[in-house]
Design a protein around this motif. Structure first.
Motif, PDB file in Angstrom:
ATOM      1  N   HIS A   5       1.091  -1.235  -0.131  1.00  0.00           N
ATOM      2  CA  HIS A   5      -0.010  -0.172   0.187  1.00  0.00           C
ATOM      3  C   HIS A   5       0.898   0.971  -0.096  1.00  0.00           C
ATOM      4  N   ARG A   6       1.124   1.618  -1.100  1.00  0.00           N
ATOM      5  CA  ARG A   6       2.297   2.836  -1.333  1.00  0.00           C
ATOM      6  C   ARG A   6       1.682   4.214  -0.919  1.00  0.00           C
ATOM      7  N   VAL A   7       2.345   4.833  -0.261  1.00  0.00           N
ATOM      8  CA  VAL A   7       1.950   6.207   0.330  1.00  0.00           C
ATOM      9  C   VAL A   7       2.718   7.137  -0.377  1.00  0.00           C
ATOM     10  N   TYR A   8       3.901   6.927  -1.032  1.00  0.00           N
ATOM     11  CA  TYR A   8       4.736   8.101  -1.516  1.00  0.00           C
ATOM     12  C   TYR A   8       5.941   7.244  -2.492  1.00  0.00           C
TER      13      TYR A   8
ATOM     14  N   LEU B  56       6.357  13.394   5.184  1.00  0.00           N
ATOM     15  CA  LEU B  56       5.382  11.982   5.600  1.00  0.00           C
ATOM     16  C   LEU B  56       4.976  11.937   6.885  1.00  0.00           C
ATOM     17  N   VAL B  57       5.735  12.601   8.002  1.00  0.00           N
ATOM     18  CA  VAL B  57       5.170  12.602   9.246  1.00  0.00           C
ATOM     19  C   VAL B  57       3.830  13.302   9.288  1.00  0.00           C
ATOM     20  N   ARG B  58       3.975  14.497   8.719  1.00  0.00           N
ATOM     21  CA  ARG B  58       2.784  15.460   8.656  1.00  0.00           C
ATOM     22  C   ARG B  58       1.599  14.849   8.056  1.00  0.00           C
ATOM     23  N   ALA B  59       1.969  14.275   7.064  1.00  0.00           N
ATOM     24  CA  ALA B  59       0.731  13.449   6.212  1.00  0.00           C
ATOM     25  C   ALA B  59      -0.021  12.410   7.086  1.00  0.00           C
ATOM     26  N   VAL B  60       0.956  11.351   7.706  1.00  0.00           N
ATOM     27  CA  VAL B  60       0.426  10.302   8.508  1.00  0.00           C
ATOM     28  C   VAL B  60      -0.427  10.734   9.701  1.00  0.00           C
TER      29      VAL B  60
ATOM     30  N   THR C 204      -4.329  10.205  10.002  1.00  0.00           N
ATOM     31  CA  THR C 204      -4.942   9.371  11.174  1.00  0.00           C
ATOM     32  C   THR C 204      -5.545  10.086  12.236  1.00  0.00           C
ATOM     33  N   GLY C 205      -5.043  11.615  12.255  1.00  0.00           N
ATOM     34  CA  GLY C 205      -5.655  12.187  13.317  1.00  0.00           C
ATOM     35  C   GLY C 205      -5.189  12.118  14.801  1.00  0.00           C
ATOM     36  N   ALA C 206      -3.646  11.380  14.644  1.00  0.00           N
ATOM     37  CA  ALA C 206      -3.076  10.907  15.593  1.00  0.00           C
ATOM     38  C   ALA C 206      -2.322  12.234  16.244  1.00  0.00           C
ATOM     39  N   PRO C 207      -2.374  12.515  17.463  1.00  0.00           N
ATOM     40  CA  PRO C 207      -1.900  13.677  18.170  1.00  0.00           C
ATOM     41  C   PRO C 207      -0.280  13.587  18.361  1.00  0.00           C
ATOM     42  N   ALA C 208       0.282  12.347  18.222  1.00  0.00           N
ATOM     43  CA  ALA C 208       1.552  12.158  18.308  1.00  0.00           C
ATOM     44  C   ALA C 208       2.276  11.044  17.529  1.00  0.00           C
TER      45      ALA C 208
END
Ligand code: 5GP
Length: 140
Positions: free
Chosen positions: A17-20, A68-72, A76-80
């Motif tokens: 499942h490619r994201v970038y 990529l961290v920003r996109a993930v 996901t809405g993860a706060p950390a």
């Protein structure tokens, strides 16, 4: 080095499942996620560990990792999150092809569990160690 499953994913022989993707970097979802959105970021160069990676691939990874961290986190809405990079089997590396994990951490506790048995740095040992590392960085 021995062929790994990640080289086969880079060549498209195994699905992911490619994201970038760019000339030097591929990112895709981890098949065994620690939490929702757990993503792997790899250089296309088949280096086993980070210390063996070329400056060109390292620069390409460094350039795209924050994006990529920003996109993930946005997806996901993860706060950390934790960004983890294991080198060597003693450090939990299972696939011998450099990879960075982006692991979202959720309020329910899902994500990376860490034990952090911190010691206390002795001043004299700190001076010696810092000098040992400085001289090797300078000579590399
Ligand atoms: P390591 O312990 O080497 O840092 O982590 C390797 C990671 O690669 C693990 O989290 C594992 O779930 C993931 N992985 C191993 N094989 C595959 C695969 O074929 N596809 C994907 N997407 N992830 C994989």
């Amino acid at each position: 080095m021995a062929e790994t499953i990640f080289s086969r994913i880079v060549r498209g022989e195994i699905p992911c499942h490619r994201v970038y993707e760019d000339d030097r970097v591929l990112a895709f979802l981890d098949i065994g996620p620690l939490s929702r959105g757990h993503t792997l970021v790899i250089p296309k160069e088949p280096a086993e560990t980070l210390d063996r990676l070329s400056d060109e691939s390292a620069a390409a990874l460094g350039r795209v990792l924050p994006r990529l961290v920003r996109a993930v986190m946005a997806a996901t809405g993860a706060p950390a999150c934790n960004v983890l990079q294991n080198n060597g089997r003693d450090a939990h590396q299972a696939v011998m092809h450099v990879h960075f994990h982006i692991i979202p951490k959720y309020p329910d506790g899902s994500g990376l569990g860490i034990t952090w048995p911190a010691g206390r740095l002795d001043d004299e040992e700190g001076r010696r160690m810092a000098e040992a590392i400085r001289s090797r960085v300078a000579g590399d």
